[in-house]
Structures are given as structure tokens and as C-alpha cells.
Design an enzyme around this catalytic site. Sequence first.
Site, PDB file in Angstrom:
ATOM      1  N   GLU A   1     -49.509  53.682  -7.129  1.00  0.00           N
ATOM      2  CA  GLU A   1     -50.249  53.357  -5.900  1.00  0.00           C
ATOM      3  C   GLU A   1     -49.896  54.380  -4.831  1.00  0.00           C
ATOM      4  O   GLU A   1     -48.735  54.756  -4.675  1.00  0.00           O
ATOM      5  CB  GLU A   1     -49.886  51.948  -5.433  1.00  0.00           C
TER       6      GLU A   1
ATOM      7  N   GLN B   1     -56.416  41.265  -2.078  1.00  0.00           N
ATOM      8  CA  GLN B   1     -57.756  40.684  -2.102  1.00  0.00           C
ATOM      9  C   GLN B   1     -57.884  39.580  -1.057  1.00  0.00           C
ATOM     10  O   GLN B   1     -56.972  38.766  -0.881  1.00  0.00           O
ATOM     11  CB  GLN B   1     -58.086  40.131  -3.485  1.00  0.00           C
TER      12      GLN B   1
ATOM     13  N   CYS C   1     -65.224  47.675  -6.824  1.00  0.00           N
ATOM     14  CA  CYS C   1     -65.805  46.893  -5.734  1.00  0.00           C
ATOM     15  C   CYS C   1     -67.076  47.554  -5.197  1.00  0.00           C
ATOM     16  O   CYS C   1     -67.751  47.001  -4.332  1.00  0.00           O
ATOM     17  CB  CYS C   1     -64.796  46.703  -4.609  1.00  0.00           C
TER      18      CYS C   1
END
Length: 574
Positions: free
Chosen positions: A441, A389, A517
Amino acid sequence: MFKLVSSIIDSVFGRKRPLDVDDEDEVVEQQKKQKLEMTHRIKVTNLPVRELPAVKKYFKKLGYNRIKKAPEWDFGFITVDSEEEAQKCLQVVNSSTFKNRQLAGEYITETVQEHRDKFMSGSRGGKKGKRNQPTVDDKDDTRTPAEKLADQVTPLWREPYDVQLVKKNRNGTKQLMNLKRKIQGLKDVRDESQRAWAFEKGSLPCEVLDPIPSPEINGYRTKCEFTIGKNLDGEPTVGFLLGLYRDGITSVLEPSECLNVSDTAKHIARVFGDYVRKSDLPVYDRVEKTGCWRTLMTKTQSTGDVLILVQLRAADLTPERLEQEKKDLIHFWTQESGINVTTLIFQVWDGNSNGITDKAPMETLTGDGYIYENVLGCRFRLSASAFFQVNTPAAELLYAKCAEWCSIDANKKTTLLDLCCGTGTIGITMARSVDRVVGIEMVPEAIVDAKANAKLNNIENVTYYANKVEDKIDVVTGEKNEEVIAVLDPPRNGVHASVIRAVRDAEHIDRVVYISCDAKQALDNFVTLCRPQSNRFRGMPFKPTRAISVDLFPHTDHCELMIEFVRQKPNQES
């Protein structure tokens, strides 16, 4: 014969009457009059972008109906019939306030023909805009280059921050309403009780909490990717494009006035711009696909660590010249720049796509290729390519709220599924509160960082997988414990539908915290999670219970929306 045929045609269809001298004079006079007839317009500045209906309604109340404004403009035009009306309108505008904005007016007059020619040249030769949107003529656009760049990079910069928060919260609420409508509109539903919540009275499908503002409004970005090109004067410059490349814009402006860029990143861009101007290597030309200097990426963390990545096109360089340039870069950044660079990375990229890429290797020139950041008492190692971030103080608030919503029961053995885990921030910050953390991930470098971060923080109850989440469905469905909570923090476009189906099929997962987001792009994920059971979606559906917007990107349209979904129980009606 020809004269005979001609006379017959004239007798049947009639000969077009030729203009006599008086008629010709009349037409010429009309054309001259039309060309000399003036238009009277007031250009109104300091309007909010978009909000076109509200702007038109406001001016109609003031008595002005002929209003022209494109959604992306922060200005508009009021057309009146005479100079006298224009002067009155100018007084009205200059004494008016719209949504806490002091408006300003400018009287613009030109002939009808000039106005028509400008419109036609703009619509034919200018950039094609969206349907039914007028083009912006350069003469009408009085913004400075810095203002144009601000509108491109930080489109909400003219709005007070509290107004920005209201807009962002409204956008999040809009997507929650879209979820409700989509669930209402589903066909062939077997069990209506599984979507009864979508038909409950009240406009919102769940509790929406007040948005969480960013602790830092300006200079918050820890990562910037700068283009190396030429400014409006044709000088080599490091900064941002003044518009979209696909719209034909290639000019670059320094980020010195960009509100979201840190002072350190601005300084790095400025000194490297000096270096590039002194270099004998040309900047990369995006149109011709020639030149050398392409991109500069910076990561400037709150710890003081600085990562710099320089990207170069080397197709025209000899191996010896390329090696010399690496040595020159090392000398510049370590001896001359005045920047305390933690690690310097170099990438050669001869492809046509622009920006830092994962299709070419990265070479570490100084340091070990890593920098560090602190979040909620934990220390994280970051590589050049791994996602993290860009607003650390606001990210801490987001992760703290996420942990609060997970409400770990100390009396139960709990597994946290950290899906799309990146460098492991969410799982590691919550690891001491749970029995086990499983992180998945797709970026291998991020998983390398995640494992290093777990070790760095003495966290041993974590397991990481370097895969797409949809390729590790067995891990999601097979994880058993007294309580299993899934946290999804996916890329902008959400996750594959098979991931959501796997979460639904895993009956032991009772809660999902979804951090989006871009809620508009993730809407399909929300619908898949909440739609009633069917042959394709076998697990019991979830329903939203609460949501909150967390602003990590002041002055931009972007905002994180976090939603808690709770699994419905059999025969549960709401």
C-alpha cells in the site's frame, strides 16, 4: 468630385431602395406580431435522468415529436402549436406512467420573444454546458434546494432501488463488453488462440452473476467530508456544495435530507454549524481565499466510535488566537455538543486547494487519533487519513464473496498477494485460510494501521510494505508457493501498467481477483491483463471467467465490479 464618384457607384452597384412609410409600418407590425406570438409548452416532471432516447421514443408514440430534455434533467418540455393542444397534452401527461414513474405536467406559455431572450441570455451569460446540451434556465428549474443537493450527491435518489441495481449491473456489463471489443481490435497478434475467448459466440465475455445489493440503502456512509461555507441566505453553514465549485457554485446546504448520510453525521454537521455561526471567526471564502473555517470530516463507525476532524485556515490568526480556538473546540466537543466523540483531530491548511489534505500535519486534540470498526469477525483500527470502505455491511458482503472466489485449497500452501491493501481488511479477513499474506500500500499511515490491525487480531503470517505496488515488483514476481493468488483493490483509476505486467510475469500467479470501484477507468488494466503475449507483455495472458457487481453506494452512480481473471495455459484456445 465626391458626388461624381457617388453617382458612378450608384449606377454600377445600384442604390439600396429606401423604405417608404407603408413598408416601415408592415415591418413594425410583423415584429409586433412575432413578439406577441405565444409558445405553448408542457413541462413534464418525474422523468428519469439520462435515458433521452427512451423518453423521446415514448412521447413520439403518444404523438409528440417536439421534445426537449437534457441528459442530466429529470424533467423535459413538449412543445405544441396551440392552447387547445397544450390542454390535451397536459391531460395525456398527467395520466401517463413511464418506467413505473407517474408523470406530472405543467402548462407553460410565453411569447416567442420572451422564450428567445431567455435562451440567448442563458446561452451567452449562463454556465457553459456540454456540447449540444441546452442550458437550464432558473425559471424552468423548479427543484427545491434540497432536491438540487440530492441530484448532486445522490443522483439516482428518485429511482426505486431495484431500478438502480439494474442500471449499475448494466454499467458493469458494458465495461466487460468494452474489454471484449478492445481485445478483438488488437493488431499484430502473434497467437490468435490467446484471444479466442473474445470471439466466442454470445454477447458477454464471461459469466455475470446477479448484483449484490447493499443491506442498508439509507444512512450507510461512515465517512463524510463537509464544506463549511454560506447557505443561500448568506448564513454560515456546514454541509455540501449545491453544485460543482468549478462551475462557480459556492453555496452550501445542510445534509439533513441527504439519503446516504448517517443520522449521527447529520447531527454533527448541525451542531457544528451552530458553533460556527456563534464564532467570531469567518467561514472560508473559496473565491477570495479568505476566512478561517474550511472543512469538517466525520467518521461514524458501526461500533459507535466517532472521529471528527476540523480544518481551519490560520493565516490571519495569531498563535495565541489559534491556541485559544483549539481549547474552545475541545470544550465544545467534549462538554457542549452532545456527541460522544472518540477522537478529535485538528488541521491547519492555508493552501488554495479545498478539502482534507495530506500536505499539512494533523494534530490530535482528544483521544489517541484512532477509531475502530468490525468486519467479518475482525477488528480494525482506523486513522483519519487511511482509506476504509464507507459502507461496512456491504463491504462485508464484498469481502466474503472475494474470499469465496479465492477458494483457498486447505491442502495447498497458498500465498495471498493483497495489492493496494489499505488498512489490511482483505488480507486479514482471509489470513487464517492461507499460509502467508503479503500486503502492499502506498499510503504509509494505512500500513501503520494494517500492521496494528494484524496485531490486534493476532495475525502473524502477514508482511506489509509501504510502497507503490510498481515499486515493489520484485515482491510480486518473487513470491513462490504452491499457489499464489493476487487480489487487486486499487484506487478509482486502477494501477500502473507495470503492476499488471509484473503480475503477468509472475508465472506462479494463476488467478487474479480485481475489485474495481470504476470499471471504466480500470479498463486499461483489464486489457493489459488479457492481451496476447508480445515483446512487451511476455507472461501468458489471463481471461475473465466471472464477474459480479456489489453495490456499496446506493442512490449514486458508483458500484464495485469484481472480476475473476484466470491465467490461460499454453496452447489453450478459449
